[in-house]
Scaffold this active site. Structure first.
Site, short mmCIF file in Angstrom:
data_model
loop_
_atom_site.label_atom_id
_atom_site.label_comp_id
_atom_site.label_asym_id
_atom_site.label_seq_id
_atom_site.Cartn_x
_atom_site.Cartn_y
_atom_site.Cartn_z
N ILE A 47 0.82 -1.21 0.00
CA ILE A 47 0.00 0.00 0.00
C ILE A 47 0.86 1.26 0.00
O ILE A 47 0.42 2.31 -0.47
CB ILE A 47 -1.01 0.02 1.17
CG1 ILE A 47 -0.32 0.00 2.53
CG2 ILE A 47 -1.99 -1.13 1.05
CD1 ILE A 47 -1.29 0.13 3.71
N SER A 169 -3.38 -0.26 12.61
CA SER A 169 -4.11 -1.48 12.26
C SER A 169 -5.23 -1.69 13.26
O SER A 169 -5.15 -1.26 14.42
CB SER A 169 -3.17 -2.69 12.28
OG SER A 169 -3.90 -3.90 12.24
N TYR A 201 2.99 -7.46 17.66
CA TYR A 201 2.60 -6.60 16.53
C TYR A 201 1.43 -5.71 16.94
O TYR A 201 1.43 -4.50 16.66
CB TYR A 201 2.22 -7.48 15.33
CG TYR A 201 1.69 -6.70 14.14
CD1 TYR A 201 2.56 -6.01 13.30
CD2 TYR A 201 0.31 -6.65 13.87
CE1 TYR A 201 2.08 -5.29 12.21
CE2 TYR A 201 -0.17 -5.94 12.79
CZ TYR A 201 0.72 -5.26 11.95
OH TYR A 201 0.23 -4.55 10.88
N LYS A 205 1.09 -1.57 17.09
CA LYS A 205 0.05 -0.80 16.40
C LYS A 205 -0.71 0.10 17.38
O LYS A 205 -1.16 1.19 17.00
CB LYS A 205 -0.89 -1.74 15.66
CG LYS A 205 -0.24 -2.53 14.52
CD LYS A 205 0.10 -1.67 13.32
CE LYS A 205 1.52 -1.28 13.18
NZ LYS A 205 1.78 -0.44 11.99
N SER A 236 -0.95 -8.25 0.97
CA SER A 236 0.33 -7.59 0.69
C SER A 236 1.48 -8.47 1.18
O SER A 236 1.29 -9.65 1.48
CB SER A 236 0.39 -6.23 1.40
OG SER A 236 0.49 -6.40 2.79
#
Length: 317
Positions: A47, A169, A201, A205, A236
């Protein structure tokens, strides 16, 4: 006949779900960016690359800030070709190295007279340590962008009105900030299983959302605004560091239920370009729409503490 009817309904529902829910809204802004300069981190793929192409098509001078010189220079040719613009530049930036972040900022400030858009897009999903001994996801997903933004704030202010866009996210909802772990291990968590990596993760975020919340407060009275966002579930390269078996199992699922990279860039572009978002500085967006967040994602005390800890880790305090 009945089976054919059921099959038709299932296909119809599936098509509507994909067209409306999966693909999501598009950025509707028609703004042109001639004379404006944008930095997009992690813009050699996914992106980030699609964001860079769109901004270049609108006339912006776009800086592709990427870790790999080889992949960055290959992306440079792609972005130039697909946008039809020659106002695209590659500059090396390794967010896992505070020295590299400082070097990038120094080079940028010497060579570029303005900065209108800073798109903090780069992110990784893997364990490990950065060059400076920080947990990899804390170092790259949060700390590198924190330092980069602070080093470029004065240029953003002199170019105002300008914007900072932090790609977070939905996973931030599962995150928490363990300050004891950060102080002891310079990491957001320990462990190497898939669930451990996803958990850490998610923590990183949440850092993005809290950083945006605190940054907006510190930018009050200026014409620099900032926004955090969930781009959607994207097909992705984010999972490229997971096992090949996991990636293979995920492929049929992602092909149908995940956005492609063009669709995934739309909320980033909305936050960067849509007119009238200034009163929403510090807020979180998803599907080109402002969203409410849980209390932990707008906790003033936690956001301030994370900022001060990040300053100390980066040597800014």
């Amino acid at each position: 006949m009945y089976l054919l009817l059921v099959l038709g309904v299932v296909i119809g529902v599936g098509y509507i779900f994909r067209e409306i829910v999966v693909k999501g809204k598009r950025c509707t802004s028609t703004v042109k960016l001639h004379g404006k300069t944008a930095i997009v981190t992690g813009s050699n793929t996914g992106i980030g690359k699609e964001t860079a192409i769109d901004l270049a098509k609108r006339g912006a001078r776009v800086i592709l800030a990427c870790r790999s010189r080889q992949r960055g220079e290959a992306a440079l040719e792609d972005v130039k070709r697909e946008s039809g613009s020659n106002q695209v530049v590659f500059m090396q930036l390794d967010l896992g190295s505070l020295k590299s972040v400082r070097s990038f900022a120094e080079t940028f400030l010497k060579s570029e007279s303005r900065l209108d858009l800073l798109i903090n897009n780069a992110g990784i999903f893997m364990q490990g340590k950065t060059e400076d001994g920080f947990g990899m996801m804390f170092g790259v997903n949060h700390l590198g962008h924190f330092l980069l933004t602070n080093l470029l704030l004065d240029r953003l202010k002199t170019s105002q009105p300008s914007r900072v866009v932090n790609v977070s996210s939905l996973a931030h909802n599962f995150g928490k900030i363990d300050f004891d772990c950060l102080n002891t291990h310079k990491a957001l968590g320990q462990g190497s299983s898939f669930s451990d990596v996803f958990r850490i993760y998610s923590h990183s975020k949440l850092c993005n959302v809290l950083f945006t919340h605190e940054l907006a407060k510190r930018l009050k009275g200026t014409q620099v605004t900032c926004y955090a966002l969930h781009p959607g579930a994207i097909n992705s390269e984010l999972a490229r560091n997971t096992s090949s078996i996991f990636q293979l199992c995920l492929r049929p699922f992602t092909a149908y239920f995940f956005k492609n990279t063009v669709q995934g860039a739309q909320t980033t572009l909305h936050c960067a370009l849509q007119e009238g978002l200034e009163p929403l500085s510090g807020r979180y967006f998803s599907n080109c729409t402002v969203r409410n967040v849980y209390a932990k994602a707008k906790d003033d005390a936690a956001a301030k503490k994370l900022w001060e800890l990040s300053e100390r880790f980066c040597g800014l305090a």
